[in-house]
Design an enzyme around this catalytic site. Structure first.
Site, PDB file in Angstrom:
ATOM      1  NE  ARG A   1      -3.648  -2.203   2.493  1.00 54.83           N
ATOM      2  CZ  ARG A   1      -4.770  -2.488   2.075  1.00 54.83           C
ATOM      3  NH1 ARG A   1      -5.601  -1.273   1.835  1.00 54.83           N
ATOM      4  NH2 ARG A   1      -5.491  -3.636   2.329  1.00 54.83           N
TER       5      ARG A   1
ATOM      6  CB  SER B   1     -21.311 -12.272  10.278  1.00 58.10           C
ATOM      7  OG  SER B   1     -20.491 -11.267   9.895  1.00 58.10           O
TER       8      SER B   1
ATOM      9  CG  HIS C   1     -20.137   3.234   3.104  1.00 55.63           C
ATOM     10  ND1 HIS C   1     -19.001   4.182   2.726  1.00 55.63           N
ATOM     11  CD2 HIS C   1     -19.516   2.060   3.694  1.00 55.63           C
ATOM     12  CE1 HIS C   1     -17.974   3.653   2.967  1.00 55.63           C
ATOM     13  NE2 HIS C   1     -18.132   2.385   3.545  1.00 55.63           N
TER      14      HIS C   1
ATOM     15  CB  THR D   1     -18.689   6.706  10.320  1.00 58.25           C
ATOM     16  OG1 THR D   1     -17.476   7.440  10.767  1.00 58.25           O
ATOM     17  CG2 THR D   1     -19.086   6.954   9.014  1.00 58.25           C
TER      18      THR D   1
ATOM     19  CE  LYS E   1     -15.949   5.460   5.774  1.00 61.38           C
ATOM     20  NZ  LYS E   1     -16.132   4.171   6.177  1.00 61.38           N
TER      21      LYS E   1
ATOM     22  CB  THR F   1     -10.611   4.897  24.641  1.00 57.63           C
ATOM     23  OG1 THR F   1      -9.682   5.792  23.615  1.00 57.63           O
ATOM     24  CG2 THR F   1     -12.000   5.029  24.228  1.00 57.63           C
ATOM     25  CB  THR F   2      -8.961  10.164  25.675  1.00 53.24           C
ATOM     26  OG1 THR F   2      -8.035   9.878  26.352  1.00 53.24           O
ATOM     27  CG2 THR F   2      -9.135  11.604  25.672  1.00 53.24           C
TER      28      THR F   2
ATOM     29  CB  THR G   1      -9.500  -3.735  -0.257  1.00 47.82           C
ATOM     30  OG1 THR G   1      -8.489  -3.117   0.430  1.00 47.82           O
ATOM     31  CG2 THR G   1     -10.839  -2.748   0.144  1.00 47.82           C
TER      32      THR G   1
HETATM   33  C1  LIG Z   1     -15.274   3.016   7.122  1.00 47.75           C
HETATM   34  C2  LIG Z   1     -16.145   2.007   7.701  1.00 47.75           C
HETATM   35  C3  LIG Z   1     -16.197   1.828   8.894  1.00 47.75           C
HETATM   36  C4  LIG Z   1     -15.502   2.531  10.101  1.00 47.75           C
HETATM   37  O1  LIG Z   1     -15.702   3.689  10.169  1.00 47.75           O
HETATM   38  P1  LIG Z   1     -14.532   4.648  10.687  1.00 47.75           P
HETATM   39  O2  LIG Z   1     -15.118   6.040  11.265  1.00 47.75           O
HETATM   40  O3  LIG Z   1     -13.935   5.191   9.251  1.00 47.75           O
HETATM   41  O4  LIG Z   1     -13.564   4.111  11.494  1.00 47.75           O
HETATM   42  C5  LIG Z   1     -17.281   1.013   9.403  1.00 47.75           C
HETATM   43  N1  LIG Z   1     -18.123   0.359   8.718  1.00 47.75           N
HETATM   44  C6  LIG Z   1     -17.931   0.314   7.289  1.00 47.75           C
HETATM   45  C7  LIG Z   1     -18.831  -0.522   6.492  1.00 47.75           C
HETATM   46  C8  LIG Z   1     -16.704   1.062   6.856  1.00 47.75           C
HETATM   47  O5  LIG Z   1     -16.728   1.292   5.310  1.00 47.75           O
END
Ligand SMILES: *Cc1c(COP(=O)(O)O)cnc(C)c1O
Length: 405
Positions: free
Chosen positions: A21, A137, A217, A245, A248, A277-278, A363
């Site tokens: 990478r 899963s 996503h 998240t 994104k 964790t902080t 990937t």
């Molecule tokens: C990117 C991703 C995550 C992790 O999210 P981050 O906030 O980037 O750590 C979790 N699940 C899927 C499907 C993702 O593509």
């Protein structure tokens, strides 16, 4: 054994397989997204157009978000000052969790330092701390989900990707009294396909399982308030946990789960990855709140984004460049060869000032190497034309197959 030699050999193996990478060093330019400064390996810099960002709507550059973050720094300073448990729970975190619970119409929410950590910690905790839990899963689930499930050491079953019948078949084989959880995604990031949420929930209900949906996503992107595919399809109440998240489409950073007050309290109380964790900096929380609130009441970004995706697909079709047909915003241009994929990406950057990271094994499976193109509302028609013309030229040089009209 010489550890250093071992590490060098392992890295050499990646090089030999074409899987090493290389990270492109860029500097994002505020208000100029998708333009970024590229720091070339030869020490020079120049502007490039980013075509592979997960800042799908450009919210990371939106003044509503950056102003909220600046104001929060002026008001609260830089860091959170501790873990959530010991002095780190800031008012902004609590507001963000309320915002997220409201987004997904759930009682409660819990934020983590990333989406990866939220999946790893929440799935790991639910699967490890509920005795006898069996996790089902989807076979294409994200690495963070796989790692969380593996870490829990629970019983796990892989069902065929997006296949409720296979899930049903597997669930029927297990003890009807065992606690069960089905973990899957809405928009899958590499193929851009969308899970059959309703059919999977029907099977889960049949066997009394709880459901865990990764909408990473899709949040901000789909549904009238940006609540994701489950909101768009009126299915949010069918899911026990909706995970997302802030990094994104919301353009900031952090991850979260939403669910019932009891489930959220359970994860909050038993999850090592949450407790030790902080906490996120308050400015991140403030930026995320601003971004979520904005995308709850503005559909403009989503509308423009759909138009941008359609334009990119049409431009590629004009040249017969094969891209995976899917119902989402992700445009995978299929190359099918690791070396050619990397070469096209390198030449796009070097000669066309276009940045698209090559996506190779592990990937995606060998033979499905691709350029994963993510259009945004901020790409201009000129950008789209330049991208399609540039890919077309390299497609010919690589003698790659085209679709016939
Ligand atoms: C990117 C991703 C995550 C992790 O999210 P981050 O906030 O980037 O750590 C979790 N699940 C899927 C499907 C993702 O593509």
């Amino acid at each position: 054994m010489d550890i250093n030699t071992y590490m060098e050999d392992a890295l050499g193996g990646l090089h030999d397989a074409g899987n090493y990478r290389v990270f492109a060093e860029i500097e994002r330019q505020r208000k100029k997204f998708p333009t970024a400064t590229f720091y070339a390996p030869d020490g020079t810099t120049r502007d490039v157009t980013v075509w592979c960002s997960n800042d799908y709507l450009g919210m990371g550059q939106n003044e509503i978000v950056t102003d909220a973050m600046k104001a929060a720094i002026d008001q609260c300073g830089a860091g959170a000052g501790g873990t959530r448990n010991i002095s780190g729970t800031n008012h902004g975190h609590v507001l963000l969790e309320k915002e997220l619970a409201d987004l997904h119409c759930k009682e409660s929410a819990l934020i983590f330092t990333s989406g990866y950590v939220s999946n790893w910690a929440a799935l790991g905790t639910l699967a490890a701390k509920i005795p006898g839990m069996i996790v089902y899963s989807d076979s294409l689930n994200h690495a963070s989900m796989i790692e969380g499930i593996r870490h829990s050491r629970c019983e796990k079953r892989l069902f065929k990707h997006n296949d409720p019948e296979d899930l049903d078949r597997l669930m029927a084989l297990d003890d009807p009294d065992a606690p069960k959880m089905v973990a899957f995604e809405s928009v899958y990031s590499m193929d851009g396909d969308i899970g059959p949420i309703e059919a999977i929930c029907d099977v889960a209900d049949k066997y009394g399982a709880i459901t865990y949906l990764d909408e990473v996503h899709a949040v901000g992107m789909y549904g009238p308030r940006g609540g994701g595919i489950a909101e768009r399809d009126g299915l949010m109440d069918r899911l026990t946990v909706i995970e997302g998240t802030l990094g994104k489409a919301y353009g900031v950073m952090g991850g979260y789960i939403t669910g019932s007050a009891t489930l959220i309290d359970f994860v909050r109380s038993f999850s090592s990855g949450f407790i030790f964790t902080t906490a996120l900096p308050p400015a991140l929380a403030a930026g995320a709140v601003a971004s979520i609130q904005h995308l709850k009441q503005s559909a403009r970004e989503r509308t423009l984004h759909k138009e941008a995706v359609a334009k990119v697909r049409a431009a590629l079709d004009g040249y017969g460049i094969p891209h995976m047909d899917n119902p989402s915003h992700i445009v995978p241009v299929m190359v099918g060869n690791a070396a050619k994929c990397k070469w096209i990406s390198d030449v796009l950057m070097e000669h066309h000032n276009i940045y698209v990271q090559p996506i190779n094994y592990p990937t995606v499976p060998v033979g499905t190497e691709r350029l994963r193109i993510t259009p945004t509302p901020l790409h201009t028609d000129g950008d789209v034309g330049h991208l399609a013309r540039s890919i077309n030229a390299l497609w010919s040089q690589c003698a790659l197959a085209r679709n016939v009209a």
